[in-house]
Motif scaffolding. Structure first.
Motif, PDB file in Angstrom:
ATOM      1  N   MET A   1       2.985  69.159 -60.273  1.00 11.87           N
ATOM      2  CA  MET A   1       4.278  69.599 -60.747  1.00 11.87           C
ATOM      3  C   MET A   1       4.465  71.062 -60.361  1.00 11.87           C
ATOM      4  O   MET A   1       3.561  71.861 -60.447  1.00 11.87           O
ATOM      5  CB  MET A   1       4.357  69.447 -62.266  1.00 11.87           C
ATOM      6  CG  MET A   1       5.715  69.704 -62.826  1.00 11.87           C
ATOM      7  SD  MET A   1       5.769  69.161 -64.545  1.00 11.87           S
ATOM      8  CE  MET A   1       6.502  70.585 -65.261  1.00 11.87           C
ATOM      9  N   SER A   2       5.659  71.415 -59.933  1.00 11.13           N
ATOM     10  CA  SER A   2       5.906  72.782 -59.508  1.00 11.13           C
ATOM     11  C   SER A   2       5.974  73.698 -60.722  1.00 11.13           C
ATOM     12  O   SER A   2       6.081  73.259 -61.856  1.00 11.13           O
ATOM     13  CB  SER A   2       7.209  72.857 -58.717  1.00 11.13           C
ATOM     14  OG  SER A   2       8.309  72.675 -59.582  1.00 11.13           O
ATOM     15  N   MET A   3       5.955  74.989 -60.436  1.00 11.99           N
ATOM     16  CA  MET A   3       6.009  75.977 -61.502  1.00 11.99           C
ATOM     17  C   MET A   3       7.393  76.071 -62.128  1.00 11.99           C
ATOM     18  O   MET A   3       7.563  76.649 -63.185  1.00 11.99           O
ATOM     19  CB  MET A   3       5.604  77.347 -60.957  1.00 11.99           C
ATOM     20  CG  MET A   3       4.160  77.398 -60.488  1.00 11.99           C
ATOM     21  SD  MET A   3       3.009  77.021 -61.790  1.00 11.99           S
ATOM     22  CE  MET A   3       3.129  78.499 -62.750  1.00 11.99           C
ATOM     23  N   GLN A   4       8.365  75.497 -61.443  1.00  4.06           N
ATOM     24  CA  GLN A   4       9.734  75.573 -61.963  1.00  4.06           C
ATOM     25  C   GLN A   4       9.848  74.772 -63.254  1.00  4.06           C
ATOM     26  O   GLN A   4       9.354  73.654 -63.353  1.00  4.06           O
ATOM     27  CB  GLN A   4      10.704  75.028 -60.927  1.00  4.06           C
ATOM     28  CG  GLN A   4      12.132  75.130 -61.380  1.00  4.06           C
ATOM     29  CD  GLN A   4      13.075  74.739 -60.261  1.00  4.06           C
ATOM     30  OE1 GLN A   4      12.666  74.513 -59.155  1.00  4.06           O
ATOM     31  NE2 GLN A   4      14.333  74.666 -60.588  1.00  4.06           N
TER      32      GLN A   4
ATOM     33  N   LYS B   1      10.213  53.380 -53.681  1.00  2.00           N
ATOM     34  CA  LYS B   1      10.864  52.539 -54.674  1.00  2.00           C
ATOM     35  C   LYS B   1      11.744  53.399 -55.563  1.00  2.00           C
ATOM     36  O   LYS B   1      11.587  54.619 -55.622  1.00  2.00           O
ATOM     37  CB  LYS B   1       9.845  51.760 -55.503  1.00  2.00           C
ATOM     38  CG  LYS B   1       9.033  52.589 -56.479  1.00  2.00           C
ATOM     39  CD  LYS B   1       8.114  51.683 -57.292  1.00  2.00           C
ATOM     40  CE  LYS B   1       7.423  52.449 -58.394  1.00  2.00           C
ATOM     41  NZ  LYS B   1       6.593  51.603 -59.223  1.00  2.00           N
ATOM     42  N   VAL B   2      12.653  52.746 -56.243  1.00 10.94           N
ATOM     43  CA  VAL B   2      13.561  53.434 -57.157  1.00 10.94           C
ATOM     44  C   VAL B   2      12.905  53.484 -58.526  1.00 10.94           C
ATOM     45  O   VAL B   2      12.463  52.463 -59.047  1.00 10.94           O
ATOM     46  CB  VAL B   2      14.933  52.725 -57.233  1.00 10.94           C
ATOM     47  CG1 VAL B   2      15.820  53.384 -58.259  1.00 10.94           C
ATOM     48  CG2 VAL B   2      15.594  52.720 -55.861  1.00 10.94           C
ATOM     49  N   VAL B   3      12.815  54.689 -59.082  1.00 11.21           N
ATOM     50  CA  VAL B   3      12.220  54.903 -60.400  1.00 11.21           C
ATOM     51  C   VAL B   3      13.291  55.494 -61.303  1.00 11.21           C
ATOM     52  O   VAL B   3      14.002  56.417 -60.910  1.00 11.21           O
ATOM     53  CB  VAL B   3      11.008  55.857 -60.314  1.00 11.21           C
ATOM     54  CG1 VAL B   3      10.456  56.151 -61.688  1.00 11.21           C
ATOM     55  CG2 VAL B   3       9.937  55.275 -59.414  1.00 11.21           C
ATOM     56  N   THR B   4      13.422  54.939 -62.495  1.00 12.97           N
ATOM     57  CA  THR B   4      14.379  55.461 -63.469  1.00 12.97           C
ATOM     58  C   THR B   4      13.707  56.528 -64.309  1.00 12.97           C
ATOM     59  O   THR B   4      12.632  56.309 -64.863  1.00 12.97           O
ATOM     60  CB  THR B   4      14.896  54.323 -64.381  1.00 12.97           C
ATOM     61  OG1 THR B   4      15.477  53.320 -63.563  1.00 12.97           O
ATOM     62  CG2 THR B   4      15.916  54.851 -65.364  1.00 12.97           C
TER      63      THR B   4
ATOM     64  N   ILE C   1       5.910  55.521 -52.976  1.00 15.48           N
ATOM     65  CA  ILE C   1       4.934  54.822 -53.807  1.00 15.48           C
ATOM     66  C   ILE C   1       3.602  55.568 -53.747  1.00 15.48           C
ATOM     67  O   ILE C   1       3.154  55.991 -52.688  1.00 15.48           O
ATOM     68  CB  ILE C   1       4.767  53.358 -53.347  1.00 15.48           C
ATOM     69  CG1 ILE C   1       6.063  52.587 -53.605  1.00 15.48           C
ATOM     70  CG2 ILE C   1       3.594  52.689 -54.052  1.00 15.48           C
ATOM     71  CD1 ILE C   1       6.054  51.160 -53.117  1.00 15.48           C
ATOM     72  N   GLY C   2       2.983  55.734 -54.901  1.00 16.60           N
ATOM     73  CA  GLY C   2       1.695  56.399 -54.997  1.00 16.60           C
ATOM     74  C   GLY C   2       1.773  57.910 -55.111  1.00 16.60           C
ATOM     75  O   GLY C   2       0.754  58.582 -55.037  1.00 16.60           O
ATOM     76  N   THR C   3       2.978  58.439 -55.287  1.00 18.23           N
ATOM     77  CA  THR C   3       3.124  59.882 -55.409  1.00 18.23           C
ATOM     78  C   THR C   3       3.725  60.249 -56.755  1.00 18.23           C
ATOM     79  O   THR C   3       4.250  59.406 -57.463  1.00 18.23           O
ATOM     80  CB  THR C   3       4.030  60.463 -54.301  1.00 18.23           C
ATOM     81  OG1 THR C   3       5.339  59.902 -54.435  1.00 18.23           O
ATOM     82  CG2 THR C   3       3.474  60.172 -52.928  1.00 18.23           C
ATOM     83  N   VAL C   4       3.625  61.512 -57.066  1.00 18.35           N
ATOM     84  CA  VAL C   4       4.273  62.064 -58.246  1.00 18.35           C
ATOM     85  C   VAL C   4       5.409  62.931 -57.737  1.00 18.35           C
ATOM     86  O   VAL C   4       5.229  63.720 -56.811  1.00 18.35           O
ATOM     87  CB  VAL C   4       3.284  62.903 -59.082  1.00 18.35           C
ATOM     88  CG1 VAL C   4       3.982  63.557 -60.255  1.00 18.35           C
ATOM     89  CG2 VAL C   4       2.131  62.034 -59.559  1.00 18.35           C
TER      90      VAL C   4
ATOM     91  N   SER D   1      12.269  66.279 -64.494  1.00 15.89           N
ATOM     92  CA  SER D   1      11.144  65.669 -65.190  1.00 15.89           C
ATOM     93  C   SER D   1      10.180  65.027 -64.184  1.00 15.89           C
ATOM     94  O   SER D   1      10.574  64.642 -63.090  1.00 15.89           O
ATOM     95  CB  SER D   1      11.631  64.580 -66.157  1.00 15.89           C
ATOM     96  OG  SER D   1      12.416  65.147 -67.154  1.00 15.89           O
ATOM     97  N   VAL D   2       8.935  64.891 -64.568  1.00 23.29           N
ATOM     98  CA  VAL D   2       7.917  64.293 -63.698  1.00 23.29           C
ATOM     99  C   VAL D   2       8.117  62.786 -63.639  1.00 23.29           C
ATOM    100  O   VAL D   2       8.314  62.128 -64.670  1.00 23.29           O
ATOM    101  CB  VAL D   2       6.502  64.627 -64.227  1.00 23.29           C
ATOM    102  CG1 VAL D   2       5.449  63.949 -63.385  1.00 23.29           C
ATOM    103  CG2 VAL D   2       6.274  66.120 -64.258  1.00 23.29           C
ATOM    104  N   LEU D   3       8.064  62.254 -62.409  1.00 19.59           N
ATOM    105  CA  LEU D   3       8.203  60.815 -62.186  1.00 19.59           C
ATOM    106  C   LEU D   3       6.928  60.297 -61.523  1.00 19.59           C
ATOM    107  O   LEU D   3       6.426  60.902 -60.575  1.00 19.59           O
ATOM    108  CB  LEU D   3       9.396  60.523 -61.267  1.00 19.59           C
ATOM    109  CG  LEU D   3      10.756  61.001 -61.713  1.00 19.59           C
ATOM    110  CD1 LEU D   3      11.778  60.798 -60.608  1.00 19.59           C
ATOM    111  CD2 LEU D   3      11.191  60.272 -62.968  1.00 19.59           C
ATOM    112  N   ASN D   4       6.434  59.180 -62.000  1.00 22.48           N
ATOM    113  CA  ASN D   4       5.273  58.524 -61.386  1.00 22.48           C
ATOM    114  C   ASN D   4       5.711  57.202 -60.804  1.00 22.48           C
ATOM    115  O   ASN D   4       6.471  56.462 -61.435  1.00 22.48           O
ATOM    116  CB  ASN D   4       4.178  58.284 -62.422  1.00 22.48           C
ATOM    117  CG  ASN D   4       3.594  59.557 -62.962  1.00 22.48           C
ATOM    118  OD1 ASN D   4       3.301  60.471 -62.199  1.00 22.48           O
ATOM    119  ND2 ASN D   4       3.438  59.636 -64.264  1.00 22.48           N
TER     120      ASN D   4
END
Length: 183
Positions: free
Chosen positions: A1-4, A153-156, A168-171, A179-182
């Protein structure tokens, strides 16, 4: 996650402040209202004025809590329009929300100032909300795309409900609220 800093803590803090304000307002109005109604009538005019001042403060806190709840609902509606319908035109957003364009512009400017939207600004020339993309993720996606076939893929987003296309396989971070998405 970035510092922002992401918008999730801002939205959660704003929601908690609204809830606390409402509860405190109802409590103050209840206690001081009962005191005004059933209190000792010999207290005099000064006592009545003090009680009315506290009731006014309690009422203001209730109104603040209600406005906070409505603002968060409008934020989620804006995010859904921008992400699901891929709409950035302020006029179309205003029509979808049944609000005037001036109201939507002011509302979005306040939300951007309060960091509800990260990396966003209002472009007055094109009359659109602009969400800046993160350069780091674009660079890493380009490197991955050159070396192998990338599946996405589409993540909500659990915070704001926006749809995000991620590898896929990234954050990744939500384009709308950060917000962080997995995957």
């Amino acid at each position: 996650m970035s510092m922002q800093q992401t918008s999730r803590p801002r939205i959660v803090a704003y929601r908690i402040a609204g809830i606390i304000a409402s509860i405190l307002g109802y409590f103050i109005d209840f206690i001081f209202g009962l005191t005004l109604i059933f209190g000792n009538p010999l207290g005099g005019v000064g006592t009545i004025i003090v009680l009315l001042i506290f009731i006014a403060i309690g009422t203001w806190l209730i109104i603040y809590g209600i406005k906070t709840k409505r603002k968060i609902i409008r934020f989620k509606k804006y995010v859904n329009i921008i992400s699901l319908e891929n709409e950035t035109s302020l006029e179309n957003i205003a029509n979808a929300c049944s609000q005037s364009i001036d109201f939507v512009i002011k509302d979005l400017e306040v939300m951007i100032a309060q960091k509800f939207f990260t990396n966003a600004y209002i472009d007055r020339d094109t009359n659109e909300i602009v969400l800046e993309r993160k350069n780091n993720s674009e660079v890493s996606n380009n490197i991955i795309a050159k070396t192998e076939v990338v599946e996405s893929k589409v993540v909500t987003c659990k915070n704001c409900g926006a749809s995000n296309n991620i590898t896929i396989g990234t954050v990744a971070e939500c384009e709308f609220c950060g917000s962080v998405l997995n995957s």
